[in-house]
Design an enzyme around this catalytic site. Sequence first.
Site, short mmCIF file in Angstrom:
data_model
loop_
_atom_site.label_atom_id
_atom_site.label_comp_id
_atom_site.label_asym_id
_atom_site.label_seq_id
_atom_site.Cartn_x
_atom_site.Cartn_y
_atom_site.Cartn_z
CE LYS A 107 36.89 44.20 43.02
NZ LYS A 107 36.61 43.10 43.96
CB CYS A 139 26.19 -4.81 30.60
SG CYS A 139 27.91 -4.92 31.10
CG ASP A 186 37.97 36.79 45.54
OD1 ASP A 186 37.68 37.72 46.32
OD2 ASP A 186 37.25 35.80 45.36
CB CYS A 230 32.10 -2.22 32.65
SG CYS A 230 31.14 -3.41 31.70
CB CYS A 273 28.86 -2.85 28.42
SG CYS A 273 28.26 -1.59 29.55
CB CYS A 300 28.83 -3.29 34.49
SG CYS A 300 28.29 -1.98 33.36
CE LYS A 310 32.04 42.25 42.45
NZ LYS A 310 32.88 41.62 43.40
CD GLU A 315 44.19 46.88 38.57
OE1 GLU A 315 45.35 46.61 38.82
OE2 GLU A 315 43.54 47.72 39.17
CE1 TYR A 318 43.81 48.76 45.36
CE2 TYR A 318 44.07 46.37 45.32
CZ TYR A 318 43.54 47.51 45.90
OH TYR A 318 42.77 47.41 47.00
O1 JCF Z 1 42.46 43.64 42.71
C1 JCF Z 1 41.69 44.24 43.41
N1 JCF Z 1 40.95 43.58 44.24
C2 JCF Z 1 41.58 45.73 43.33
C3 JCF Z 1 40.83 46.47 44.25
C4 JCF Z 1 42.29 46.40 42.33
C5 JCF Z 1 42.22 47.76 42.23
O2 JCF Z 1 42.89 48.41 41.27
C6 JCF Z 1 41.46 48.54 43.16
C7 JCF Z 1 40.75 47.85 44.17
C8 JCF Z 1 40.02 48.63 45.07
C9 JCF Z 1 40.01 50.02 44.94
N2 JCF Z 1 41.42 49.90 43.05
C10 JCF Z 1 40.72 50.63 43.93
C11 JCF Z 1 40.70 52.07 43.78
#
Ligand code: JCF
Length: 680
Positions: A123, A420, A125, A435, A441, A417, A322, A121, A233
Amino acid sequence: MSDTPNLAFDEAATEADALREQLNKHNYRYYSLDDPQISDAQYDQLLRRLENLEERYPLLQSADSPTQRVGSAPLSVFESVAHKVPMLSLANAFDDDELRDFERRLQTRLDDDSALTFVCEPKLDGVAVSLLYRDGVLVQGATRGDGFSGENITANVRTIASIPLKLQGQGFPPVLEVRGEIYLPRAGFDAINAEALAKGDKPFVNPRNAAAGSLRQLDSRITATRPLEMCAYSLGQTEGGALPDTHLATMLCLKEWGFLTNILMEAVVGIEACVDYYQRLAALRPGLAYDIDGIVYKVDSFRLQEALGFVARAPRWAIARKFPAEEATTRLLDVEFQVGRTGAITPVARLEPVFVGGVTVSNATLHNEDEIKRLGLHIGDRVVVRRAGDVIPQIARVLESELDRVDLPGIVFPTACPVCGSALQRSDEQAVLRCTGGLVCAAQRKEAIKHFASRKALDIDGLGDKIIDQLVDKGLIHTVADLFTLQVEQLAGLERMASKSAANLLASIAAARQTTLPRVLYALGIREVGETTAKLLATHFGSLEKLAEADTETLLAVPDVGPVVAAFVIQFLNNPHHLAIIASLREAGVEWPDMQPADEGVLPLAGQVWVLTGTLTAMSRGQGKEQLEALGAKVTSSVSAKTTCLVAGESAGSKLDKARSLDVAVIDEAQFLVLLESGG
Ligand code: JCF
């Protein structure tokens, strides 16, 4: 017909219950199923009706009412909440090999080399939270804190529309703790930052900080104004009830109970499929509505999760792969002005080099003068540079400068310009300076030649930007036609040009002589005539001569051609200089055979009805629609028996099911691209 208070109250209570149930159901359809049955306006109408009832009969109010999402009276402090099951963090993998090591460790520990099933899935932020439900009612929301105890933010989480106040469906345990990420979609981030700027407040640095800041409000009425979302999650503590024995099945339960879960979640077998998922997500990342900083992989089987256990503060059975960060801060050193193919002057930021999005960036586009004003940019500012996917690096925003901003020099636009010296002209509707030098040019000539040689134009292999710059600067070529009279001695004198590559380049120039009318029309660089329009003009008129004779009315009959494009085509093909270049191309032996003009008004997909669904990787759905329409198809949003064909992108859902049930033809993105490439 009695209006004794009690009867009226009972009626109001029944209606309020019904309204709450309806509102919860529509909320569920909107967030969990992504398939709303009513419009936002209809939803608001139901909500207002409930608000009215609750206002008239305060006894009807309840904490789990959808009306409570507006926030309540401010707190003085957040109380502390202990997590019965600790909220752990995730171990990280920074490249494919570290991911492969992860699987090897699992197999060693399990003493079993069979392939493992992983759930992948994105992650998100954002901010990790825990939600506690008793008998299906939300009773507590808490931040992750240090993993063992967090802050009680119940009043704030109640304001978030995608968090069910009451669970849908059945089968949930009497005590259920759901964990997930609260985040701010990018559009919401842009909106609250625009508002902050308008009020003279400091903008948020990124969506994650904005989400965290919004959740840290003691006054939940402020949180309520922030368009936060929550994606579930995992589970935390549970009591009673029977739960599935895999992660994926648990996520499907959470979806049924009313949580938003990520539609991109997928179960795959083996680590190489996880590597592949990473690649696919990396391609989708720039187009997602929210920021992600990686991929989470989890062993699907709870039995295996239990056998694997934990190390330090992270589960052994999960890992986060990451992405390279998309944003970094650096300093604006200078702003220079580039002249484009059509004379447009583009300010370009020169930056202190910084590593972002996986590459070192030292330039960023600034688009135009309005963009600079919007950013409030000064030379010397500390800025956030953003590089998402293959998109050109941009300055996302200015950070509060360490220096006194008043002392920093502003950005002065040129009055002539920079290449030119010709006068500049500002088009009224656009913030673009141009220009007026045209092909006088050198900058415009270079860009015109680069465009002419580019892949979708005459596709001259080996004729790179650096070589074109030298050829023009040395006066060896003035127009695109001069390319075809170049001699090997002229090329050999250039920097970075060995005699072998000079010969190769001449060979590819020679090969480019045999070309097609659509390529030539595109290569000429007529303003607003891109690849698609060039193809349509070519098939419509069949020859350059016929196109040159066309008047506005004839041009407007071509799909995709409006008054602006028509005017540019006429202007271009009536300019004696351009006609001379076309004549020289022919003299130099460049050939583009005439085409059979299309029957008036009969396009390859005329009369067909198409639908696009799911995520396309090579283009947006909007672009796909445009291309289909250019081929004569009608593009609608829902599948019916009248639908000719459905294009099903990644993660296609209910429309795909419907097409299958109606026996409507379905093609995937690869087949769609082949179709477009072949012109229908
Ligand atoms: O989307 C996330 N930031 C994310 C964090 C998704 C997950 O399935 C996570 C998590 C942090 C810990 N699962 C765990 C166990």
